[in-house]
Scaffold this motif. Structure first.
Motif, PDB file in Angstrom:
ATOM      1  N   GLY A 161       0.888  -1.153  -0.085  1.00 28.23           N
ATOM      2  CA  GLY A 161       0.022   0.111  -0.039  1.00 28.23           C
ATOM      3  C   GLY A 161       0.773   1.333  -0.087  1.00 28.23           C
ATOM      4  O   GLY A 161       0.377   2.335  -0.810  1.00 28.23           O
ATOM      5  N   LEU A 162       1.899   1.165   0.883  1.00 27.78           N
ATOM      6  CA  LEU A 162       2.728   2.197   0.786  1.00 27.78           C
ATOM      7  C   LEU A 162       3.449   2.585  -0.722  1.00 27.78           C
ATOM      8  O   LEU A 162       3.796   3.710  -1.196  1.00 27.78           O
ATOM      9  CB  LEU A 162       4.031   2.256   1.602  1.00 27.78           C
ATOM     10  CG  LEU A 162       3.985   2.614   3.286  1.00 27.78           C
ATOM     11  CD1 LEU A 162       5.274   2.099   3.745  1.00 27.78           C
ATOM     12  CD2 LEU A 162       3.515   4.090   3.300  1.00 27.78           C
ATOM     13  N   ILE A 163       3.757   1.613  -1.350  1.00 27.25           N
ATOM     14  CA  ILE A 163       4.095   1.897  -2.875  1.00 27.25           C
ATOM     15  C   ILE A 163       3.160   2.493  -3.580  1.00 27.25           C
ATOM     16  O   ILE A 163       3.221   3.345  -4.425  1.00 27.25           O
ATOM     17  CB  ILE A 163       4.776   0.631  -3.327  1.00 27.25           C
ATOM     18  CG1 ILE A 163       5.779   0.021  -2.462  1.00 27.25           C
ATOM     19  CG2 ILE A 163       4.972   0.507  -4.902  1.00 27.25           C
ATOM     20  CD1 ILE A 163       6.295  -1.449  -3.057  1.00 27.25           C
ATOM     21  N   GLY A 164       1.812   1.874  -3.533  1.00 25.48           N
ATOM     22  CA  GLY A 164       0.818   2.520  -4.375  1.00 25.48           C
ATOM     23  C   GLY A 164       0.537   3.910  -4.040  1.00 25.48           C
ATOM     24  O   GLY A 164       0.288   4.927  -4.716  1.00 25.48           O
ATOM     25  N   PHE A 165       0.573   4.358  -2.546  1.00 22.80           N
ATOM     26  CA  PHE A 165       0.562   5.749  -2.121  1.00 22.80           C
ATOM     27  C   PHE A 165       1.624   6.549  -2.551  1.00 22.80           C
ATOM     28  O   PHE A 165       1.396   7.609  -3.062  1.00 22.80           O
ATOM     29  CB  PHE A 165       0.644   5.512  -0.726  1.00 22.80           C
ATOM     30  CG  PHE A 165       0.573   6.830   0.088  1.00 22.80           C
ATOM     31  CD1 PHE A 165      -0.534   7.584   0.503  1.00 22.80           C
ATOM     32  CD2 PHE A 165       1.958   7.458   0.666  1.00 22.80           C
ATOM     33  CE1 PHE A 165      -0.374   8.750   1.324  1.00 22.80           C
ATOM     34  CE2 PHE A 165       1.803   8.365   1.399  1.00 22.80           C
ATOM     35  CZ  PHE A 165       0.801   9.246   1.773  1.00 22.80           C
ATOM     36  N   THR A 166       3.020   6.103  -2.702  1.00 19.51           N
ATOM     37  CA  THR A 166       3.911   6.710  -3.403  1.00 19.51           C
ATOM     38  C   THR A 166       3.661   7.315  -4.538  1.00 19.51           C
ATOM     39  O   THR A 166       3.998   8.298  -4.951  1.00 19.51           O
ATOM     40  CB  THR A 166       5.244   5.839  -3.120  1.00 19.51           C
ATOM     41  OG1 THR A 166       5.326   5.780  -1.706  1.00 19.51           O
ATOM     42  CG2 THR A 166       6.381   6.622  -3.602  1.00 19.51           C
ATOM     43  N   LYS A 167       3.394   6.399  -5.549  1.00 20.42           N
ATOM     44  CA  LYS A 167       3.234   6.547  -6.968  1.00 20.42           C
ATOM     45  C   LYS A 167       2.208   7.575  -7.211  1.00 20.42           C
ATOM     46  O   LYS A 167       2.115   8.556  -7.807  1.00 20.42           O
ATOM     47  CB  LYS A 167       2.848   5.259  -7.584  1.00 20.42           C
ATOM     48  CG  LYS A 167       4.055   4.443  -7.499  1.00 20.42           C
ATOM     49  CD  LYS A 167       3.651   2.945  -8.479  1.00 20.42           C
ATOM     50  CE  LYS A 167       4.693   2.159  -8.534  1.00 20.42           C
ATOM     51  NZ  LYS A 167       4.413   0.932  -9.300  1.00 20.42           N
ATOM     52  N   SER A 168       0.925   7.516  -6.441  1.00 21.27           N
ATOM     53  CA  SER A 168      -0.197   8.379  -6.729  1.00 21.27           C
ATOM     54  C   SER A 168       0.292   9.681  -6.222  1.00 21.27           C
ATOM     55  O   SER A 168       0.012  10.724  -6.756  1.00 21.27           O
ATOM     56  CB  SER A 168      -1.465   7.888  -6.094  1.00 21.27           C
ATOM     57  OG  SER A 168      -1.951   6.623  -6.864  1.00 21.27           O
ATOM     58  N   LEU A 169       0.961   9.925  -4.982  1.00 25.08           N
ATOM     59  CA  LEU A 169       0.956  11.078  -4.298  1.00 25.08           C
ATOM     60  C   LEU A 169       2.255  11.830  -5.115  1.00 25.08           C
ATOM     61  O   LEU A 169       2.094  13.162  -5.338  1.00 25.08           O
ATOM     62  CB  LEU A 169       1.638  10.940  -2.721  1.00 25.08           C
ATOM     63  CG  LEU A 169       1.915  12.294  -2.149  1.00 25.08           C
ATOM     64  CD1 LEU A 169       0.375  12.977  -1.927  1.00 25.08           C
ATOM     65  CD2 LEU A 169       1.997  11.933  -0.704  1.00 25.08           C
ATOM     66  N   ALA A 170       3.199  11.049  -5.548  1.00 27.75           N
ATOM     67  CA  ALA A 170       4.174  11.548  -6.608  1.00 27.75           C
ATOM     68  C   ALA A 170       3.479  12.290  -7.743  1.00 27.75           C
ATOM     69  O   ALA A 170       3.912  13.431  -8.346  1.00 27.75           O
ATOM     70  CB  ALA A 170       5.120  10.586  -7.240  1.00 27.75           C
ATOM     71  N   LEU A 171       2.426  11.512  -8.444  1.00 29.92           N
ATOM     72  CA  LEU A 171       2.031  12.380  -9.503  1.00 29.92           C
ATOM     73  C   LEU A 171       1.193  13.639  -9.144  1.00 29.92           C
ATOM     74  O   LEU A 171       1.316  14.733  -9.801  1.00 29.92           O
ATOM     75  CB  LEU A 171       0.834  11.380 -10.148  1.00 29.92           C
ATOM     76  CG  LEU A 171       1.344  10.172 -10.990  1.00 29.92           C
ATOM     77  CD1 LEU A 171       0.123   9.309 -11.226  1.00 29.92           C
ATOM     78  CD2 LEU A 171       1.930  10.594 -12.055  1.00 29.92           C
ATOM     79  N   GLU A 172       0.648  13.680  -7.870  1.00 32.90           N
ATOM     80  CA  GLU A 172      -0.308  14.834  -7.621  1.00 32.90           C
ATOM     81  C   GLU A 172       0.732  16.036  -7.032  1.00 32.90           C
ATOM     82  O   GLU A 172       0.558  17.134  -7.360  1.00 32.90           O
ATOM     83  CB  GLU A 172      -1.056  14.364  -6.477  1.00 32.90           C
ATOM     84  CG  GLU A 172      -2.341  13.561  -6.836  1.00 32.90           C
ATOM     85  CD  GLU A 172      -2.975  13.185  -5.634  1.00 32.90           C
ATOM     86  OE1 GLU A 172      -3.087  14.133  -4.560  1.00 32.90           O
ATOM     87  OE2 GLU A 172      -3.859  12.302  -5.564  1.00 32.90           O
ATOM     88  N   LEU A 173       2.008  15.587  -6.814  1.00 34.94           N
ATOM     89  CA  LEU A 173       2.849  16.636  -6.212  1.00 34.94           C
ATOM     90  C   LEU A 173       4.125  17.155  -7.328  1.00 34.94           C
ATOM     91  O   LEU A 173       4.724  17.997  -6.936  1.00 34.94           O
ATOM     92  CB  LEU A 173       3.393  16.114  -5.027  1.00 34.94           C
ATOM     93  CG  LEU A 173       2.495  15.957  -3.845  1.00 34.94           C
ATOM     94  CD1 LEU A 173       3.224  15.752  -2.392  1.00 34.94           C
ATOM     95  CD2 LEU A 173       1.631  17.246  -3.566  1.00 34.94           C
ATOM     96  N   ALA A 174       4.038  16.414  -8.370  1.00 40.52           N
ATOM     97  CA  ALA A 174       5.201  16.534  -9.262  1.00 40.52           C
ATOM     98  C   ALA A 174       5.229  18.151  -9.543  1.00 40.52           C
ATOM     99  O   ALA A 174       6.494  18.823  -9.705  1.00 40.52           O
ATOM    100  CB  ALA A 174       4.895  15.775 -10.568  1.00 40.52           C
ATOM    101  N   ARG A 175       4.415  18.860  -9.877  1.00 41.36           N
ATOM    102  CA  ARG A 175       4.421  20.247 -10.095  1.00 41.36           C
ATOM    103  C   ARG A 175       4.853  21.149  -8.841  1.00 41.36           C
ATOM    104  O   ARG A 175       5.059  22.379  -8.960  1.00 41.36           O
ATOM    105  CB  ARG A 175       3.178  20.691 -10.727  1.00 41.36           C
ATOM    106  CG  ARG A 175       3.014  20.041 -11.943  1.00 41.36           C
ATOM    107  CD  ARG A 175       1.832  20.674 -12.741  1.00 41.36           C
ATOM    108  NE  ARG A 175       1.692  19.970 -14.004  1.00 41.36           N
ATOM    109  CZ  ARG A 175       0.730  20.356 -14.999  1.00 41.36           C
ATOM    110  NH1 ARG A 175      -0.086  21.429 -14.848  1.00 41.36           N
ATOM    111  NH2 ARG A 175       0.511  19.644 -16.132  1.00 41.36           N
ATOM    112  N   THR A 176       4.739  20.675  -7.777  1.00 36.48           N
ATOM    113  CA  THR A 176       4.825  21.345  -6.653  1.00 36.48           C
ATOM    114  C   THR A 176       6.697  21.648  -6.004  1.00 36.48           C
ATOM    115  O   THR A 176       6.831  22.524  -5.233  1.00 36.48           O
ATOM    116  CB  THR A 176       4.229  20.888  -5.303  1.00 36.48           C
ATOM    117  OG1 THR A 176       4.891  19.813  -5.007  1.00 36.48           O
ATOM    118  CG2 THR A 176       2.586  20.656  -5.704  1.00 36.48           C
TER     119      THR A 176
END
Length: 246
Positions: A161-176
């Motif tokens: 679950g941490l891996i999936g959390f990592t991937k999705s959050l990375a997409l959301e925060l990439a521009r920040t």
């Protein structure tokens, strides 16, 4: 990223991999909040070691599986240092049982500590990490989250679950400017691994291409790399496992 003067929270920072990460961050000039839940003396020893080596750290108690306590941990960092640049979600426990013997209490406890805690701390820390401009979130997952493990459905589910959390959050925060990555240790010389029966441990080592257990410091150095030189690395699983899982 220049690490000197940055501020980091390391959850579960009193022992093992968490302690090694806290010390390595401090060695690189980072001010460290060493989080612990029940191991006060161990956390204070980590802080003492850091201070003896010229670093800066404080120990802060908090059960990060509880959202309010996770928020209070983040607030303690802000109250002390006025900012937050790095969040290391390392807190973790095991309650190994074959699935037929696994009860709901031990399922939920492992999910809460290993996975839900990352939601709790990240939710509280995110505004400050974005404000930092180049924040870092590093989630300590596990080879067991990638390959599975006998008697570890709860632990494996949480770490996957941490891996999936990592991937999705990375997409959301990439521009920040905030990067989000997972480190997946293999079998590391820690108290958790030391609890394995000797014959089982010998079988594990025999399967590792490098024929040895990893060291907590090797995980810590991967953290430093992601913090210092990982500005174009996000959403990744960094495997530190001696070649056991590729």
């Amino acid at each position: 990223m220049e690490l000197k003067g940055k501020v980091a929270i390391v959850t579960g920072g009193s022992k093992g991999i968490g302690a090694a990460i806290a010390k390595e961050l401090a060695n690189n000039g980072v001010k460290v909040i060493v989080n612990y839940n029940s191991s006060k003396e161990s956390a204070e020893r980590v802080v003492d070691d850091i201070q003896l080596n010229g670093g800066e750290a404080i120990a802060v108690k908090g059960d990060v599986s509880i959202s309010q306590e996770a928020a209070e941990l983040v607030q303690a960092a802000i109250n002390k240092y006025g900012k937050l640049d790095i969040l290391i979600n390392n807190a973790g426990i095991t309650r190994d049982r074959t699935f037929k013997k696994l009860d709901e209490t031990n399922w939920r406890k492992v999910i809460d500590v290993n996975l839900n805690s990352a939601f709790n701390t990240t939710s509280a820390a995110l505004p400050y990490l974005i404000e930092s401009g180049n924040g870092r979130i590093i989630n300590i997952s596990s080879i067991i989250g990638q390959s599975g493990g006998f008697g570890q459905t709860n632990y494996s589910a949480a770490k996957a679950g941490l891996i999936g959390f990592t991937k999705s959050l990375a997409l959301e925060l990439a521009r920040t400017g905030v990067t989000v990555n997972a480190i997946c240790p293999g079998f590391i010389e820690t108290d958790m691994v030391a609890e394995m029966p000797q014959n089982v441990l010998e079988q594990v080592i025999a399967r590792i291409p490098m024929r040895r257990l990893g060291h907590a410091g090797e995980i810590a150095r991967a953290v430093i790399y992601l913090c210092q030189d990982g500005e174009y690395i996000t959403g990744q699983q960094i495997n530190v496992n001696g070649g056991l899982y590729m």
